[in-house]
Design a protein around this motif. Structure first.
Motif, PDB file in Angstrom:
ATOM      1  N   LYS A  72       0.371  11.147   1.035  1.00 36.38           N
ATOM      2  CA  LYS A  72       1.086  12.324   1.548  1.00 36.38           C
ATOM      3  C   LYS A  72       0.231  13.577   1.374  1.00 36.38           C
ATOM      4  N   HIS A 122      -5.068   5.259   9.295  1.00 33.54           N
ATOM      5  CA  HIS A 122      -4.022   5.799  10.171  1.00 33.54           C
ATOM      6  C   HIS A 122      -4.464   7.103  10.807  1.00 33.54           C
ATOM      7  N   LYS A 136       0.835  -1.200   0.000  1.00 40.88           N
ATOM      8  CA  LYS A 136       0.000   0.000   0.000  1.00 40.88           C
ATOM      9  C   LYS A 136       0.872   1.253   0.000  1.00 40.88           C
ATOM     10  N   GLN A 137       0.627   2.128  -0.973  1.00 42.62           N
ATOM     11  CA  GLN A 137       1.433   3.332  -1.109  1.00 42.62           C
ATOM     12  C   GLN A 137       1.041   4.333  -0.028  1.00 42.62           C
ATOM     13  N   GLU A 138       2.046   4.887   0.602  1.00 43.00           N
ATOM     14  CA  GLU A 138       1.788   5.871   1.647  1.00 43.00           C
ATOM     15  C   GLU A 138       1.221   7.156   1.036  1.00 43.00           C
TER      16      GLU A 138
END
Length: 416
Positions: A207, A393, A203-205
């Motif tokens: 930003k 998150h 999973k790409q963080e």
């Protein structure tokens, strides 16, 4: 030397013989011609007598159960062409192009010649494993990063495809084979998830812009030709195609609501490029109750567009689009990309993407107290679970903040 051709009765029905080339053939009655009543004989083949006996037993059992179908002789490459040209009606043009590119670049070079009826899970799994090690060709570079050429031609080397690309290619192959099952060309789909093991996608963080960066961004874009586009996106979470495809009939100034029912998409066909309005990503219509600030920006955009229309005169391209170029044409994605990158660089976020405005909205909405279901609806996600998966998150951080506040409250009331 192969043994002399011989024929002998098989168990139950059919006959087995060894062919001159050493392989084995079994013949059996698959049915009767409806016109003549004569038996229709078919053959199965194998490298060994044992193999051909097993195939014969399976075929005879299928005939007895009225489940026998002649193996499809079409190659996978031939079927993929038929599937792409015949069974993608209703699919967005851009998606069709992506599917056809995946077929041309990533499937046909490896599997085009395989007979559709002979394609098995083992072959499919080996194919996906290959994509993860050498699925694409990239220019070879020297130690200085310069592209290497030989006799004036670029030298290429194998490189792996990403796990996400492999998953996308699997989706195309699986869809084509699923239709082949429906058409009774093959009994099972060898690319089914229960059979094939695909790599896990990391999973790409995300930003998003933080509060300070949002404030800096709003200041730096003041007076920018695309200021209203940026601000509406930032405070509604619309996808790029959705905001560029927004039309005035979907803006409810009295109700303060926006109806999102389409998106702007680049359509490429036979070398021609054109932007057109197509259904949303999931083809569902949603409404967003926008903040008054957003509605004020849209009123401002309507005034600015009226000025542009007067200046353009007969050059104006009439449309109902909210955001257009100076002559009324749709705003192209490269144009909005370059403008956004300049603004993002000025606030110290050259890595930011236009899509991060959508993420910034989602995070800000959750932190300001919006429940996940509301955020899901505004973003147009299929499920709240998906929204939680992307932005979980943030809620975890909020839970920690809540625990800290409760700890402070306990200390205050307990006097400790």
């Amino acid at each position: 030397m192969p043994r002399k051709s011989n024929t002998r009765a098989a168990q139950g029905a059919g006959s087995i013989r060894q062919r001159p080339d050493g392989t084995w053939e079994a013949r059996f009655v698959a049915g009767h011609d409806p016109g003549t009543g004569k038996p229709v004989r078919k053959s199965v083949y194998g490298k060994t007598q044992k193999e051909v006996r097993q195939k014969l037993a399976q075929a005879v059992a299928a005939v007895d159960n009225k489940a026998y179908r002649e193996p499809c002789k079409m190659t996978l490459g031939e079927w993929l062409d038929i599937w792409a040209d015949t069974y993608l009606n209703g699919v967005k043009p851009r998606t069709v192009k992506i599917y056809k590119d995946d077929i041309r670049l990533h499937i046909k070079p490896y599997l085009a010649a395989v007979k559709l009826g002979e394609l098995d899970t083992h072959t499919v799994q080996k194919y996906f494993n290959t994509l993860l090690t050498s699925g694409k060709k990239v220019p070879t570079r020297d130690n200085a990063g310069k592209i290497i050429k030989k006799d004036g031609k670029t030298v290429y080397e194998d490189a792996p495809l990403s796990a996400k690309t492999v998953k996308n290619v699997h989706g195309v192959l699986h869809g084509a084979l699923r239709q082949a099952v429906i058409n009774h060309y093959i009994p099972l789909n060898p690319a089914d998830g229960d059979f094939c093991k695909l790599p896990k996608i990391q999973k790409q963080e995300i930003k998003p812009l933080n509060e300070k960066q949002i404030a800096d961004f709003m200041r730096t874009i003041q007076g920018d030709p695309f200021e209203d586009v940026f601000l509406v996106t930032l405070f509604t979470g619309l996808r790029q195609g959705e905001v560029l495809g927004l039309t005035w009939d979907c803006v409810g100034f009295d109700s303060g609501m926006l109806t999102i029912n389409k998106q702007m998409q680049l359509h490429q066909d036979k070398g021609m490029k054109a932007y057109q309005l197509v259904p949303t990503k999931n083809s569902k219509v949603r409404t967003i109750t926008a903040a008054p600030f957003v509605m004020e920006r849209l009123k401002h955009q309507r005034i600015e567009q009226a000025k542009q229309r007067l200046l353009a005169g007969p050059l104006w391209q009439q449309s109902d689009l909210v955001f257009t170029g100076t002559t009324g044409a749709p705003i192209t994605k490269p144009t909005i990309y370059r403008a956004f990158k300049k603004a993002a660089t000025r606030i110290g976020r050259p890595d930011a993407r236009f899509h991060d405005l959508r993420h910034s909205y989602a995070v800000a909405a959750i932190r300001s107290g919006d429940d996940i279901k509301t955020v899901q609806g505004n973003l147009g996600h299929a499920t709240a679970a998906f929204t939680l998966d992307v932005y979980g998150h943030v809620t975890d951080e909020m839970k920690q903040d809540s625990a800290s506040r409760m700890e402070l409250f306990i200390k205050n009331v307990s006097g400790s």
